[in-house]
Design a protein around this motif. Structure first.
Motif, PDB file in Angstrom:
ATOM      1  N   GLU A  17       0.945  -1.192   0.120  1.00 29.04           N
ATOM      2  CA  GLU A  17       0.112  -0.085   0.077  1.00 29.04           C
ATOM      3  C   GLU A  17       0.806   1.276   0.281  1.00 29.04           C
ATOM      4  N   SER A  18       0.573   2.258  -0.691  1.00 27.92           N
ATOM      5  CA  SER A  18       1.355   3.503  -0.797  1.00 27.92           C
ATOM      6  C   SER A  18       0.352   4.582  -0.721  1.00 27.92           C
ATOM      7  N   LYS A  19       0.533   5.863  -0.031  1.00 26.96           N
ATOM      8  CA  LYS A  19      -0.171   6.852   0.034  1.00 26.96           C
ATOM      9  C   LYS A  19       0.341   8.096  -0.793  1.00 26.96           C
ATOM     10  N   SER A  20      -0.772   8.549  -1.640  1.00 20.24           N
ATOM     11  CA  SER A  20      -0.296   9.500  -2.306  1.00 20.24           C
ATOM     12  C   SER A  20      -0.363  10.883  -1.958  1.00 20.24           C
ATOM     13  N   SER A  21       0.131  12.005  -2.532  1.00 17.46           N
ATOM     14  CA  SER A  21       0.190  13.424  -1.727  1.00 17.46           C
ATOM     15  C   SER A  21      -1.077  13.707  -1.589  1.00 17.46           C
ATOM     16  N   THR A  22      -2.255  13.378  -1.965  1.00 12.88           N
ATOM     17  CA  THR A  22      -3.744  13.811  -1.583  1.00 12.88           C
ATOM     18  C   THR A  22      -4.243  12.922  -0.636  1.00 12.88           C
ATOM     19  N   GLY A  23      -3.564  11.963  -0.133  1.00 15.91           N
ATOM     20  CA  GLY A  23      -3.911  11.167   1.109  1.00 15.91           C
ATOM     21  C   GLY A  23      -4.650   9.819   0.851  1.00 15.91           C
ATOM     22  N   SER A  24      -4.924   9.719  -0.209  1.00 17.94           N
ATOM     23  CA  SER A  24      -5.511   8.463  -0.819  1.00 17.94           C
ATOM     24  C   SER A  24      -4.469   7.395  -0.734  1.00 17.94           C
ATOM     25  N   VAL A  25      -5.004   6.061  -0.359  1.00 17.09           N
ATOM     26  CA  VAL A  25      -4.328   5.013   0.072  1.00 17.09           C
ATOM     27  C   VAL A  25      -4.589   4.059  -1.367  1.00 17.09           C
ATOM     28  N   THR A  26      -3.607   3.762  -2.151  1.00 14.78           N
ATOM     29  CA  THR A  26      -3.567   2.513  -3.143  1.00 14.78           C
ATOM     30  C   THR A  26      -2.747   1.341  -2.799  1.00 14.78           C
ATOM     31  N   SER A  27      -3.123   0.430  -3.157  1.00 16.24           N
ATOM     32  CA  SER A  27      -2.533  -0.787  -3.010  1.00 16.24           C
ATOM     33  C   SER A  27      -2.155  -1.592  -4.407  1.00 16.24           C
TER      34      SER A  27
END
Length: 105
Positions: A17-27
């Motif tokens: 999982e990684s967190k983008s600069s906008t705060g959304s988490v993507t896996s």
């Protein structure tokens, strides 16, 4: 473990999982180990009752040379098909691993 029996090729992937600069988490699934030589021990397909009716369950067991840091949260890719790891057994003292897998849904 005899090298001649390791006649299949599998990949092991881990969900990261990684967190983008906008705060959304993507896996996303990333490769932990690729091109591992494996021996396919067992493959079964059976129908099991589920809450929504009958469902086919496909399970496979592979033996590979020892790879550290493999958990049941990882998955195996065999012939382009993902399988969830449901059990890991160490063979000897870090000689090999037996991976019990179930087809991902």
């Amino acid at each position: 473990m005899r090298a001649g029996k390791l006649d299949r090729s599998i990949d092991i992937q881990r969900n990261v999982e990684s967190k983008s600069s906008t705060g959304s988490v993507t896996s996303a699934w990333t490769n932990l180990a690729t091109g591992l030589r494996a021996e396919k021990i067992d493959a079964t397909a059976d129908e099991t009752p589920r809450s929504f009716g009958e469902a086919e369950r496909i399970t496979m067991t592979f033996r590979i040379r020892y790879v550290g840091n493999v958990t049941t949260a990882d998955r195996v890719i065999y012939e382009g098909v993902p399988f969830d790891l449901v059990g890991i057994t160490e063979i000897g003292r870090r000689r090999g691993l037996e991976l019990r897998c179930e087809r991902s849904r």
